[in-house]
Design an enzyme around this catalytic site. Structure first.
Site, mmCIF file in Angstrom:
data_model
loop_
_atom_site.group_PDB
_atom_site.id
_atom_site.type_symbol
_atom_site.label_atom_id
_atom_site.label_comp_id
_atom_site.label_asym_id
_atom_site.label_seq_id
_atom_site.Cartn_x
_atom_site.Cartn_y
_atom_site.Cartn_z
ATOM 1 N N LYS A 19 3.450 0.337 -3.419
ATOM 2 C CA LYS A 19 3.743 1.776 -3.382
ATOM 3 C C LYS A 19 3.899 2.195 -1.936
ATOM 4 O O LYS A 19 3.285 1.609 -1.039
ATOM 5 C CB LYS A 19 2.579 2.565 -3.991
ATOM 6 C CG LYS A 19 2.965 3.963 -4.427
ATOM 7 C CD LYS A 19 3.574 3.926 -5.805
ATOM 8 C CE LYS A 19 3.863 5.276 -6.378
ATOM 9 N NZ LYS A 19 4.054 5.210 -7.823
HETATM 10 N N1 GLU Z 1 7.400 5.689 -9.402
HETATM 11 C C1 GLU Z 1 7.467 5.168 -10.733
HETATM 12 C C2 GLU Z 1 6.088 4.747 -11.216
HETATM 13 O O1 GLU Z 1 5.088 5.201 -10.722
HETATM 14 C C3 GLU Z 1 8.510 4.077 -10.876
HETATM 15 C C4 GLU Z 1 8.269 2.847 -10.056
HETATM 16 C C5 GLU Z 1 9.447 1.870 -10.073
HETATM 17 O O2 GLU Z 1 10.363 2.055 -10.842
HETATM 18 O O3 GLU Z 1 9.374 0.926 -9.302
HETATM 19 O O4 GLU Z 1 5.964 3.996 -12.145
#
Ligand code: GLU
Length: 427
Positions: free
Chosen positions: A117
């Protein structure tokens, strides 16, 4: 002159931070699996963390400094995968928690990815598109040697969107010397995005809600739903719930909410939001506060905004029979215990909102094979994967007499630990 920004959200208590919640959830899963302390520590500790300074030259010529982070929590099953968040409250602790949740999430829906993240402590609403582009490009450029289609793949999260991903992709590609669409997912269709990605998280939420209701022999068209959040996740979820016959009686955004027990007119409400930027002031419904929304007498409650909203204070007020977590980490550990004691079934975030990363995976596969699938193919593959993940989680929960959250965590943690153990420890 360099100016540092400050957070605008009040800090949660130490035991209710996203990281405290994520660590408690991991400890519960580790205990259930009987893992030793060494393995527990390894699973709890991010593989790699990168902090970068992100100076921005503003449109007026002044300079402001932001803090950027990328945490690669675990890469045992494949490249790191996870969103990029722009919010003033972003800090290393929050990004650590969100990265850990991505690892389990990718494991639960069985994707060949680890968890990662990123975030910048910027409030995107206070900056122009040009400024956001410069911030995004500077951040990406600082991370050039740490991200890539086989190492760590970003996607949109709170405060970022497909346009942000196009800037990341362009900056990365220009610096490498050729176009590399698979370095990000959730990008525009014109540069290799996938059909269905924009609505995937919301579609996944509705799939798992339908699966949970089916176990109680209740069809979707017989339930009422309240949704906290009317953005990229909550907004589409409201529409898809309504399309499948559910009665969406309340929605909210950060400014407040609206309710109509007969079912909101979502088309008119969406037009109002497009015109004013908020659901507040919509003349086709009554106002409702954000906390009040959590306590409405509905069948299904979908917290799809920020983390930490179902706490020891708000959880006792929940009257819904199902809570389906659209946001990441909307329920604190104390909130979770209260919901369980009150007989509320919680479909946890790492399962409920996994539709987004599932279609991110499809987008990455399509970019790697340079061949694109139809919207229907994507929708069918997503529905199958969500149904199968829900069935795995539910079967384990029943077999071991544990909650859906604990079962989901056990599956995600076990798949990660298995990959680690089969690969062995180097050196
Ligand atoms: N931000 C989204 C989540 O928390 C998508 C993450 C992604 O597609 O890599 O799952």
């Amino acid at each position: 002159m360099l100016v540092t920004t400050t957070s605008t959200r009040t800090a949660p208590a130490a035991d209710a931070t996203p990281l405290a919640t994520a660590r408690t959830q991991l400890a519960t899963a580790v205990e259930h699996l009987g893992y030793d302390d060494g393995l527990h520590q390894m699973l709890a500790t991010p593989r790699r963390e990168i902090h970068v300074a992100v100076p921005l030259r503003r449109d007026d010529g002044t300079t402001v400094l932001f803090h950027g982070f990328r945490v690669q929590h675990n890469v045992s099953r494949g490249p790191g995968k996870g969103g990029l968040r722009y919010h003033p409250s972003v800090d290393i602790s929050e990004v650590r928690a969100l990265a850990m949740w991505m690892t389990w999430k990718c494991g639960i829906v069985d994707l060949p990815f680890g968890g990662a993240k990123g975030g910048i402590d910027i409030d995107p609403r206070s900056f122009s598109a040009d400024e956001l582009e410069r911030v995004t490009r500077r951040y990406t450029s600082e991370l050039m040697s740490n991200i890539g289609p086989d190492t760590d793949i970003m996607a949109p999260d709170m405060g970022t969107d497909d346009r942000t991903m196009a800037w990341v992709m362009d900056t990365y590609s220009v610096n490498r010397g050729y176009t590399i669409p698979a370095v990000v997912t959730g990008k525009p269709l014109a540069v290799g995005g996938s059909l269905g990605r924009g609505t995937a998280t919301s579609a996944g939420i509705v799939h798992v809600t339908a699966a949970a209701l089916k176990e109680a022999e209740i069809p979707l068209n017989a339930v009422s739903v309240a949704i906290q959040g009317f953005g990229k996740v909550g907004g589409h979820a409201a529409r898809i719930f309504a399309e499948r016959g559910a009665r969406v009686v309340a929605v909210s955004d950060q400014y407040g909410g609206v309710r109509d027990d007969a079912g909101l007119d979502l088309e008119r409400l969406t037009a109002h939001v497009e015109a004013t930027g908020s659901v507040v002031g919509f003349d086709g419904a009554d106002p409702v506060g954000n906390e009040e929304l959590l306590a409405l007498d509905v069948d299904v409650l979908v917290p799809a905004a920020v983390e930490g909203v179902l706490t020891e204070v708000t959880a006792p007020t929940v009257r819904a029979r199902w809570v389906v977590e659209g946001a990441n980490g909307p329920t604190t550990t104390a909130g979770d215990r209260i919901l369980a004691a009150n007989g509320v079934t919680v479909v946890p975030d790492v399962l409920a909102n996994a539709g987004g990363v599932v279609v991110s995976y499809f987008e990455w596969v399509q970019a790697n094979q340079t061949y694109w699938w139809s919207e229907q193919e994507i929708a069918e593959k997503l529905a199958r994967r969500m149904a199968s993940a829900y069935a795995d989680v539910s079967a384990l929960a029943r077999r071991d007499g544990i909650s859906l959250r604990d079962a989901a965590l056990v599956i995600g943690v076990r798949r990660t630990a298995e990959a680690h153990e089969i690969r062995g420890l180097y050196p």
